[in-house]
Enzyme design. Structure first.
Site, PDB file in Angstrom:
ATOM      1  CB  CYS A  92       4.251  -4.854   9.773  1.00  0.00           C
ATOM      2  SG  CYS A  92       5.152  -4.052  11.132  1.00  0.00           S
ATOM      3  CB  CYS A 115      -1.730   1.996   8.783  1.00  0.00           C
ATOM      4  SG  CYS A 115      -1.800   3.613   9.568  1.00  0.00           S
ATOM      5  CB  CYS A 146       1.100  -2.057  16.867  1.00  0.00           C
ATOM      6  SG  CYS A 146       2.821  -1.539  16.916  1.00  0.00           S
ATOM      7  CB  CYS A 157       1.936   7.402   3.649  1.00  0.00           C
ATOM      8  SG  CYS A 157       2.151   6.282   5.027  1.00  0.00           S
ATOM      9  CD  GLU A 207      -2.974  -0.203   2.466  1.00  0.00           C
ATOM     10  OE1 GLU A 207      -3.563  -1.198   2.892  1.00  0.00           O
ATOM     11  OE2 GLU A 207      -2.980   0.902   3.041  1.00  0.00           O
ATOM     12  CB  CYS A 246      -1.346  -1.456  13.557  1.00  0.00           C
ATOM     13  SG  CYS A 246      -0.739  -1.117  11.901  1.00  0.00           S
TER      14      CYS A 246
HETATM   15  N1  SAH Z   1       6.431   0.861  12.021  1.00  0.00           N
HETATM   16  C1  SAH Z   1       6.505   2.287  11.990  1.00  0.00           C
HETATM   17  C2  SAH Z   1       5.873   2.939  10.774  1.00  0.00           C
HETATM   18  C3  SAH Z   1       4.555   2.410  10.307  1.00  0.00           C
HETATM   19  S1  SAH Z   1       3.129   2.795  11.318  1.00  0.00           S
HETATM   20  C4  SAH Z   1       5.927   2.859  13.264  1.00  0.00           C
HETATM   21  O1  SAH Z   1       5.436   2.110  14.091  1.00  0.00           O
HETATM   22  O2  SAH Z   1       6.021   4.061  13.459  1.00  0.00           O
HETATM   23  C5  SAH Z   1       2.885   4.523  11.123  1.00  0.00           C
HETATM   24  C6  SAH Z   1       2.046   5.158  12.227  1.00  0.00           C
HETATM   25  O3  SAH Z   1       0.651   4.869  12.064  1.00  0.00           O
HETATM   26  C7  SAH Z   1       2.423   4.667  13.596  1.00  0.00           C
HETATM   27  O4  SAH Z   1       2.455   5.725  14.512  1.00  0.00           O
HETATM   28  C8  SAH Z   1       1.290   3.720  13.886  1.00  0.00           C
HETATM   29  O5  SAH Z   1       1.199   3.449  15.231  1.00  0.00           O
HETATM   30  C9  SAH Z   1       0.116   4.469  13.299  1.00  0.00           C
HETATM   31  N2  SAH Z   1      -1.100   3.667  13.105  1.00  0.00           N
HETATM   32  C10 SAH Z   1      -1.191   2.351  12.860  1.00  0.00           C
HETATM   33  N3  SAH Z   1      -2.478   1.967  12.755  1.00  0.00           N
HETATM   34  C11 SAH Z   1      -3.226   3.080  12.942  1.00  0.00           C
HETATM   35  C12 SAH Z   1      -4.628   3.326  12.946  1.00  0.00           C
HETATM   36  N4  SAH Z   1      -5.512   2.364  12.728  1.00  0.00           N
HETATM   37  N5  SAH Z   1      -5.045   4.598  13.178  1.00  0.00           N
HETATM   38  C13 SAH Z   1      -4.158   5.591  13.364  1.00  0.00           C
HETATM   39  N6  SAH Z   1      -2.821   5.418  13.355  1.00  0.00           N
HETATM   40  C14 SAH Z   1      -2.357   4.164  13.154  1.00  0.00           C
END
Ligand code: SAH
Length: 349
Positions: free
Chosen positions: A110, A336, A114, A103, A90, A117
């Protein structure tokens, strides 16, 4: 065949010198790719026929293909790209008033896990190469060219953990930043990490002006570890010590990203604990509050707007510069990894 897109000028020069060419060849190729948008070796008329033949034999400048394209009413463009091996990735274009930010994804899937996510719904399959990251940008540029625009800002915040693919990410960013490449200013480039201390320290010593964002999302070790497995490997104090070193060696402030999750990390006590943590390490950091994009498969809910605003005010009163992230693409699969997860589900139910 090796794809030469996105490879830093130093590496490309090394590659060509090893073939017995002059270093100038690398600058020539850069100029064709990044300034003239020419990806066909045959059309590179100032390159000798013999070297063009060598290039065609061993290298490619192939772009990923567009598998899905969604455009939101606010101008956000979301692409699902297909790589040569079929991997789907994406990439998103966010039209800010100050420019067009892309982005970029850094990995296929990944493994950081988290809890909130959508990207983590599918584990990491492999790193993305510099060519595949540059490919995301060049495909987006081709779409934007139709409206006379181009990408002006890069955030490495798509699927994947960039510091888990450090060398390839840096090679791509150097190519994007190079005055012979796309000339995207260092301060228009941001890498976001879930908090790998070694990567943070290394990034601080590179000697460039790229920005760093840290996904913090909780003000205490206990809460952070409950939503981000990486915190169990590197606790919050270890993370902050690395950020402190970064701010000192790079002479730059980091941005802490903080997703507000209803009832989990959005109380005034959380705001106070966050401010206290930042002050304890005497950091000059900013906080960027992120309204949560709800993901169907996940139990988390977003904090209402007024409460986000109150949380921001509370942090600012405590002396922490705070912004609230603007939201894009509300009417497409904006969160994301959501589009990729949806398509993979359709294809491998
Ligand atoms: N792995 C890296 C970069 C990818 S995630 C990192 O963790 O920073 C990019 C950002 O989007 C991170 O801050 C992540 O926590 C956030 N993110 C992931 N899922 C999300 C969601 N559903 N809503 C808002 N932010 C989200």
């Amino acid at each position: 065949m090796k794809n030469l897109l996105g490879i830093s000028l130093e590496e490309l020069t090394g590659e060509f010198v090893a073939l017995g060419q002059t270093p100038y060849r690398a600058k020539q190729l850069y100029s064709w790719i990044y300034q003239k948008n020419v990806l066909d070796f045959d059309a590179m008329t100032d390159v000798s026929k013999a070297f063009r033949a060598t290039l065609k034999e061993s290298y490619t400048l192939a772009l990923p293909s567009v598998y899905r394209e969604q455009t939101a009413s606010d101008g956000t463009i979301k692409l699902l790209l297909e790589m040569e091996d079929g991997a789907k990735v994406e990439t998103v274009l966010m039209p800010y008033n100050y420019g067009n930010a892309i982005c970029v994804s850094s990995e296929v899937g990944c493994s950081m896990g988290c809890a909130f996510c959508a990207s983590g719904l599918h584990k990491k399959e492999r790193n993305l190469t510099p060519a595949e990251m540059m490919g995301q940008l060049l495909v987006m540029n081709a779409i934007l060219a139709k409206r006379g625009e181009r990408v002006t800002h890069i955030v490495v915040m798509g699927t994947g953990e960039p510091f888990d693919n450090y060398d390839f990410v840096l090679s791509f960013l150097k190519a994007a930043n190079s005055p012979f490449g796309l000339s995207i200013g260092a301060r228009h480039i941001t890498v976001s990490t879930c908090g790998l201390p070694e990567g943070i320290r290394r990034y601080g010593k590179e000697g460039f002006q790229f920005n760093l964002a840290i996904s913090l999302h909780a003000p205490s070790q206990e809460k952070r570890a409950s939503i981000m497995p990486i915190a169990r490997a590197y606790d919050i104090e270890t993370l902050f010590a690395a950020v402190k070193d970064y701010e000192q060696s790079a002479g730059r402030r980091v941005t802490f990203e903080y997703i507000l999750l209803s009832g989990l990390n959005d109380s005034f006590e959380d705001a106070d604990a966050l401010a206290a943590l930042i002050h304890r390490y005497e950091l000059c950091s900013y906080v960027n509050l992120i309204p949560y994009n709800e993901v169907k498969e996940k139990p988390f809910r977003r904090t209402p707007k007024e409460k986000i605003k109150a949380f921001a005010d509370r942090l600012m009163k405590k002396g922490v510069p705070t912004t609230i992230r603007k939201e894009f693409g509300g009417d497409i699969d904006a969160a994301c990894g959501q589009l990729r997860a949806k398509v993979l589900k359709e294809e491998r139910p």
